[in-house]
Motif scaffolding. Structure first.
Motif, mmCIF file in Angstrom:
data_model
loop_
_atom_site.group_PDB
_atom_site.id
_atom_site.type_symbol
_atom_site.label_atom_id
_atom_site.label_comp_id
_atom_site.label_asym_id
_atom_site.label_seq_id
_atom_site.Cartn_x
_atom_site.Cartn_y
_atom_site.Cartn_z
ATOM 1 N N LEU A 89 -8.327 -4.315 8.192
ATOM 2 C CA LEU A 89 -9.633 -4.809 8.642
ATOM 3 C C LEU A 89 -10.627 -4.866 7.481
ATOM 4 O O LEU A 89 -11.445 -5.789 7.391
ATOM 5 C CB LEU A 89 -10.170 -3.946 9.781
ATOM 6 N N GLU A 90 -10.546 -3.888 6.581
ATOM 7 C CA GLU A 90 -11.421 -3.889 5.407
ATOM 8 C C GLU A 90 -11.082 -5.074 4.498
ATOM 9 O O GLU A 90 -11.972 -5.738 3.965
ATOM 10 C CB GLU A 90 -11.289 -2.573 4.644
ATOM 11 N N LYS A 91 -9.798 -5.365 4.362
ATOM 12 C CA LYS A 91 -9.361 -6.516 3.565
ATOM 13 C C LYS A 91 -9.871 -7.817 4.187
ATOM 14 O O LYS A 91 -10.299 -8.736 3.489
ATOM 15 C CB LYS A 91 -7.835 -6.529 3.488
ATOM 16 N N LEU A 92 -9.857 -7.884 5.514
ATOM 17 C CA LEU A 92 -10.365 -9.055 6.224
ATOM 18 C C LEU A 92 -11.863 -9.232 5.969
ATOM 19 O O LEU A 92 -12.330 -10.331 5.694
ATOM 20 C CB LEU A 92 -10.084 -8.920 7.726
ATOM 21 N N LYS A 93 -12.612 -8.131 6.022
ATOM 22 C CA LYS A 93 -14.053 -8.204 5.758
ATOM 23 C C LYS A 93 -14.326 -8.704 4.342
ATOM 24 O O LYS A 93 -15.194 -9.547 4.124
ATOM 25 C CB LYS A 93 -14.703 -6.830 5.936
ATOM 26 N N GLU B 222 -13.399 -16.540 1.351
ATOM 27 C CA GLU B 222 -12.004 -16.913 1.133
ATOM 28 C C GLU B 222 -11.378 -17.271 2.473
ATOM 29 O O GLU B 222 -11.972 -17.065 3.528
ATOM 30 C CB GLU B 222 -11.231 -15.736 0.518
ATOM 31 N N ASN B 223 -10.164 -17.773 2.407
ATOM 32 C CA ASN B 223 -9.395 -18.049 3.615
ATOM 33 C C ASN B 223 -9.104 -16.711 4.307
ATOM 34 O O ASN B 223 -8.464 -15.833 3.720
ATOM 35 C CB ASN B 223 -8.097 -18.769 3.249
ATOM 36 N N THR B 224 -9.565 -16.539 5.511
ATOM 37 C CA THR B 224 -9.385 -15.263 6.223
ATOM 38 C C THR B 224 -8.077 -15.192 6.998
ATOM 39 O O THR B 224 -7.731 -14.136 7.507
ATOM 40 C CB THR B 224 -10.553 -15.013 7.194
ATOM 41 N N MET B 225 -7.349 -16.289 7.084
ATOM 42 C CA MET B 225 -6.128 -16.296 7.890
ATOM 43 C C MET B 225 -5.077 -15.299 7.392
ATOM 44 O O MET B 225 -4.520 -14.557 8.200
ATOM 45 C CB MET B 225 -5.550 -17.707 7.985
ATOM 46 N N PRO B 226 -4.764 -15.240 6.081
ATOM 47 C CA PRO B 226 -3.769 -14.253 5.649
ATOM 48 C C PRO B 226 -4.180 -12.814 5.986
ATOM 49 O O PRO B 226 -3.351 -12.014 6.424
ATOM 50 C CB PRO B 226 -3.686 -14.464 4.134
ATOM 51 N N ILE C 242 -3.730 -12.262 9.724
ATOM 52 C CA ILE C 242 -2.313 -12.067 10.066
ATOM 53 C C ILE C 242 -1.867 -10.659 9.688
ATOM 54 O O ILE C 242 -1.164 -9.984 10.453
ATOM 55 C CB ILE C 242 -1.443 -13.142 9.383
ATOM 56 N N GLU C 243 -2.315 -10.193 8.541
ATOM 57 C CA GLU C 243 -1.973 -8.832 8.123
ATOM 58 C C GLU C 243 -2.539 -7.801 9.099
ATOM 59 O O GLU C 243 -1.872 -6.825 9.444
ATOM 60 C CB GLU C 243 -2.512 -8.566 6.713
ATOM 61 N N ALA C 244 -3.760 -8.030 9.579
ATOM 62 C CA ALA C 244 -4.368 -7.114 10.547
ATOM 63 C C ALA C 244 -3.586 -7.107 11.852
ATOM 64 O O ALA C 244 -3.369 -6.050 12.457
ATOM 65 C CB ALA C 244 -5.828 -7.500 10.788
ATOM 66 N N VAL C 245 -3.149 -8.271 12.288
ATOM 67 C CA VAL C 245 -2.357 -8.360 13.521
ATOM 68 C C VAL C 245 -1.024 -7.642 13.335
ATOM 69 O O VAL C 245 -0.571 -6.917 14.226
ATOM 70 C CB VAL C 245 -2.140 -9.840 13.926
ATOM 71 N N GLN C 246 -0.406 -7.815 12.191
ATOM 72 C CA GLN C 246 0.869 -7.156 11.933
ATOM 73 C C GLN C 246 0.716 -5.631 11.856
ATOM 74 O O GLN C 246 1.658 -4.898 12.119
ATOM 75 C CB GLN C 246 1.499 -7.700 10.650
ATOM 76 N N ALA C 247 -0.494 -5.160 11.521
ATOM 77 C CA ALA C 247 -0.768 -3.725 11.499
ATOM 78 C C ALA C 247 -1.166 -3.226 12.891
ATOM 79 O O ALA C 247 -1.514 -2.070 13.051
ATOM 80 C CB ALA C 247 -1.874 -3.421 10.496
#
Length: 125
Positions: A79-83, A90-94, A97-102
């Protein structure tokens, strides 16, 4: 168009159009099948979908397994990486996806993005 939006013109036009449409429906000038014309007679039965209780039990078991696999630290990092991605435009999609996988929840993801972008509130006219 910007000046029109600032003055609320498009929103007023949409509201006026919706009002006129609803009045036409109420007068019967605008037909909505099943609402103001061609309605089903009373007494006819509509089949109702019945879900077996075992499905509920299975879903609860899957939810418990998912919660057991969830690592709170990994979720917080994702979530911190997403923020950070959102703050840098930047493109927030990757990162999403990482947050969903976590196993971050939709609410947690939305909250992270809300912290960066805020909440849109339509101006009242």
């Amino acid at each position: 168009m910007v000046a029109a939006i600032e003055k609320g013109f498009p929103q007023r036009e949409i509201q006026d159009s919706a009002y006129k449409y609803q009045k036409a429906v109420e007068r019967g000038d605008q037909v909505i099948v099943g609402v103001n014309k061609y309605q089903i007679e009373e007494g006819s039965t509509i089949p109702i979908l019945a879900i077996d209780e075992s499905v509920r039990t299975h879903q609860i078991e899957r939810l418990e397994q998912t919660r057991a696999r969830r690592d709170s630290g990994a979720v917080a990092n994702a979530l911190e990486k997403l923020k950070r991605a959102a703050q840098r435009s930047e493109n927030t999609m990757p990162a999403t996806i990482e947050a969903v996988q976590a196993y971050a929840t939709l609410g947690e993801i939305c909250s992270a993005l809300r912290d960066v972008y805020g909440v849109y509130e339509e101006p009242a006219f």
